[in-house]
Every structure is written in structure tokens, then in C-alpha cells.
Motif scaffolding. Sequence first.
Motif, PDB file in Angstrom:
ATOM      1  N   PHE A  97       5.591   2.501   6.208  1.00 50.17           N
ATOM      2  CA  PHE A  97       5.949   1.696   4.759  1.00 50.17           C
ATOM      3  C   PHE A  97       5.999   2.787   3.568  1.00 50.17           C
ATOM      4  O   PHE A  97       5.657   3.951   3.650  1.00 50.17           O
ATOM      5  CB  PHE A  97       4.551   0.889   4.434  1.00 50.17           C
ATOM      6  N   CYS A  98       6.550   2.187   2.681  1.00 47.56           N
ATOM      7  CA  CYS A  98       6.809   3.158   1.322  1.00 47.56           C
ATOM      8  C   CYS A  98       6.080   2.296   0.142  1.00 47.56           C
ATOM      9  O   CYS A  98       5.733   1.080   0.207  1.00 47.56           O
ATOM     10  CB  CYS A  98       8.160   3.454   0.964  1.00 47.56           C
ATOM     11  N   GLU A 135       7.533  -1.394   0.084  1.00 54.00           N
ATOM     12  CA  GLU A 135       6.596  -1.620  -0.968  1.00 54.00           C
ATOM     13  C   GLU A 135       6.164  -3.228  -0.696  1.00 54.00           C
ATOM     14  O   GLU A 135       6.129  -3.847  -1.449  1.00 54.00           O
ATOM     15  CB  GLU A 135       7.650  -1.846  -2.238  1.00 54.00           C
ATOM     16  N   PRO A 136       5.169  -3.156   0.220  1.00 50.11           N
ATOM     17  CA  PRO A 136       4.695  -4.397   0.478  1.00 50.11           C
ATOM     18  C   PRO A 136       3.546  -4.984  -0.352  1.00 50.11           C
ATOM     19  O   PRO A 136       3.308  -6.298  -0.499  1.00 50.11           O
ATOM     20  CB  PRO A 136       3.717  -4.012   1.713  1.00 50.11           C
ATOM     21  N   SER A 150      10.670  -5.519   6.687  1.00 49.22           N
ATOM     22  CA  SER A 150      10.287  -6.589   5.464  1.00 49.22           C
ATOM     23  C   SER A 150      10.831  -5.835   4.205  1.00 49.22           C
ATOM     24  O   SER A 150      10.343  -4.608   3.867  1.00 49.22           O
ATOM     25  CB  SER A 150       8.637  -6.733   5.760  1.00 49.22           C
ATOM     26  N   PHE A 151      11.469  -6.477   3.567  1.00 46.08           N
ATOM     27  CA  PHE A 151      12.303  -6.095   2.407  1.00 46.08           C
ATOM     28  C   PHE A 151      11.471  -5.930   1.226  1.00 46.08           C
ATOM     29  O   PHE A 151      10.276  -6.825   0.986  1.00 46.08           O
ATOM     30  CB  PHE A 151      13.702  -6.921   2.426  1.00 46.08           C
ATOM     31  N   GLN A 152      11.639  -5.159   0.163  1.00 50.05           N
ATOM     32  CA  GLN A 152      11.124  -4.978  -1.028  1.00 50.05           C
ATOM     33  C   GLN A 152      11.393  -6.420  -1.807  1.00 50.05           C
ATOM     34  O   GLN A 152      10.147  -6.904  -2.293  1.00 50.05           O
ATOM     35  CB  GLN A 152      11.663  -3.937  -1.765  1.00 50.05           C
ATOM     36  N   ILE A 153      12.409  -6.926  -1.672  1.00 50.40           N
ATOM     37  CA  ILE A 153      12.765  -8.187  -2.362  1.00 50.40           C
ATOM     38  C   ILE A 153      12.367  -9.246  -1.423  1.00 50.40           C
ATOM     39  O   ILE A 153      13.260  -9.129  -0.092  1.00 50.40           O
ATOM     40  CB  ILE A 153      14.115  -8.293  -3.130  1.00 50.40           C
ATOM     41  N   VAL A 154      11.732 -10.287  -1.547  1.00 54.64           N
ATOM     42  CA  VAL A 154      11.437 -11.405  -0.627  1.00 54.64           C
ATOM     43  C   VAL A 154      12.813 -12.056  -0.101  1.00 54.64           C
ATOM     44  O   VAL A 154      13.617 -12.348  -0.799  1.00 54.64           O
ATOM     45  CB  VAL A 154      10.341 -12.344  -1.347  1.00 54.64           C
ATOM     46  N   ASN A 155      12.804 -12.128   1.108  1.00 49.66           N
ATOM     47  CA  ASN A 155      13.959 -12.675   1.925  1.00 49.66           C
ATOM     48  C   ASN A 155      13.683 -13.632   2.931  1.00 49.66           C
ATOM     49  O   ASN A 155      13.500 -13.441   4.025  1.00 49.66           O
ATOM     50  CB  ASN A 155      14.763 -11.597   2.538  1.00 49.66           C
ATOM     51  N   ILE A 156      13.264 -15.018   2.327  1.00 50.23           N
ATOM     52  CA  ILE A 156      12.875 -16.131   3.191  1.00 50.23           C
ATOM     53  C   ILE A 156      13.737 -17.178   2.884  1.00 50.23           C
ATOM     54  O   ILE A 156      14.598 -17.244   2.040  1.00 50.23           O
ATOM     55  CB  ILE A 156      11.517 -16.466   2.878  1.00 50.23           C
TER      56      ILE A 156
END
Length: 247
Positions: free
Chosen positions: A198-199, A168-169, A81-87
Motif C-alpha cells: 500500500f501507499c 491510499e486506503p 483498490s484504487f485511490q478514487i473509489v470505483n464501485i
Amino acid sequence: MLHVETLQKSFDGFMAVSDANLIVNKGEIIAVIGPNGAGKTTLFKLITGHLKPDNGKVYFKGENIVGLPPYKICKKGISLSFQIVNIFNRLTVFENVQVAILSYQKKSLNLFSPAKKLAIKETNEILENVGLIDKADNISGSLSHGDQKVLEIAIALGNHPELLILDEPTAGLSPEETSATIELIKRLNKDLGLTILFCEHDMDLVFAIADNIMVMQLGKTIIQGNSDEVRCNTEVQEAYLGGGSDT
């Protein structure tokens, strides 16, 4: 489950990851921390095949996955799951998750079955698990930033991962959304048995939920250990926790 060994990656002479080492055991919640520029996101992209390392190995369940494309690594059980939302902003919440499930089931190229009738139960189960079932029919682009971050996690779950990697959730979330995300991570780990890597920059979150913590600085692993070991490590104190670094 995951073993990263002396991983290296440079960009035009800049060593983004110079000596990264990491061990993730099944069922654990592992955090990766470090100042900005430490190499955390690059490390995750190397693990998931979005970048190819210059040197080093990444073992997943005993298999060296270095060199495999991202979709093959995803099929093996690792979702990012990316740091920048990818939907897909124009699709509904339901359709975003449904697409991931159909892709995993290799039904995305089936021209003879109406998509609306496929994977309904599985999609609803995931949305129920992440708390988005009441927003299933909402257009994804209309969701709050927090709900979009949760939706991306739901999309990742559509690939049936054994290891879920979250970059970075809680970035950009309100305190209330951050608390909800913490509870979601705990629930995914406990109830679904997911191993989570996670980071994160929020130290309260890290020390609250991580079984083990790996600390990076300048592309290198300083230490991996439990919260007490990390807190007491002199290099960590100087480089991150007590050194006044920008986080």
C-alpha cells in the motif's frame, strides 16, 4: 512474491517513474511512501498493467508480467483498490462483491443461471470479513465514504488475490474510519494470509503496520528497509520525513 526491477515510465518527456525497485515477500505488509508526485500511484498502475512501462521488469512469483493486460494480471493473483473509489453506485453492497466473484469464476456471461442464486456464500463471507455484512442490502452510492472504501477492498477480495495493492486506503477518512481501516488491513494479513502492498501519507499508519517501507522521490527508490532504517536515512529525512515537503 513481487520483484520490481528498474521500472521506468515517462509522459510527454516527464519521467514519472525513473528507477523504481521493490521487493515484496509473501505474507508481508509493505508500504510505499514519498511526497506528492513521487510516482507511487504510477508505480502501482505499472505493476497491475494499467500502464505499460518504458523499461524495467515486474516479476510476480517468478514470472515477468510486464505487457500483460490488467485482467490477466488480476487472474494471476494481484488485485488493486484504487485511490478514487470505483464501485457500482446503483447496485447493492452485496451485488458489487457478487459481480467480482462471478467474474473471477467466469460465470458473468452465463445467461441461463439467475445471478441472485450464485456465489451467495462466498459473497457473504467476504462481507463478513470486511465488516459490511449488515449493510449487504444497502445501495452502494448511499454509503459513507469510509464504507465505500471498504467496499472497494471487498470487491478486490472477490478476485481471490494473493497480493492486495491499496492506493491510499485512508484518504479522506475520519480518524475513526482510519483506525477501522488499519485494523482491517491487519486482519486481512493475519487471518486471510494476504500479502499487502500500500501507499499512504499517514506516517502513523505506515510505521504502525508496515513490515517494510519503500521510499520514493522523483520517481526513484531511495531506500527499502525496516522502519528504523528508513527513519535514520539522511536522504529520506531531507526528502520526506523532515524536509517540510507537502505530503
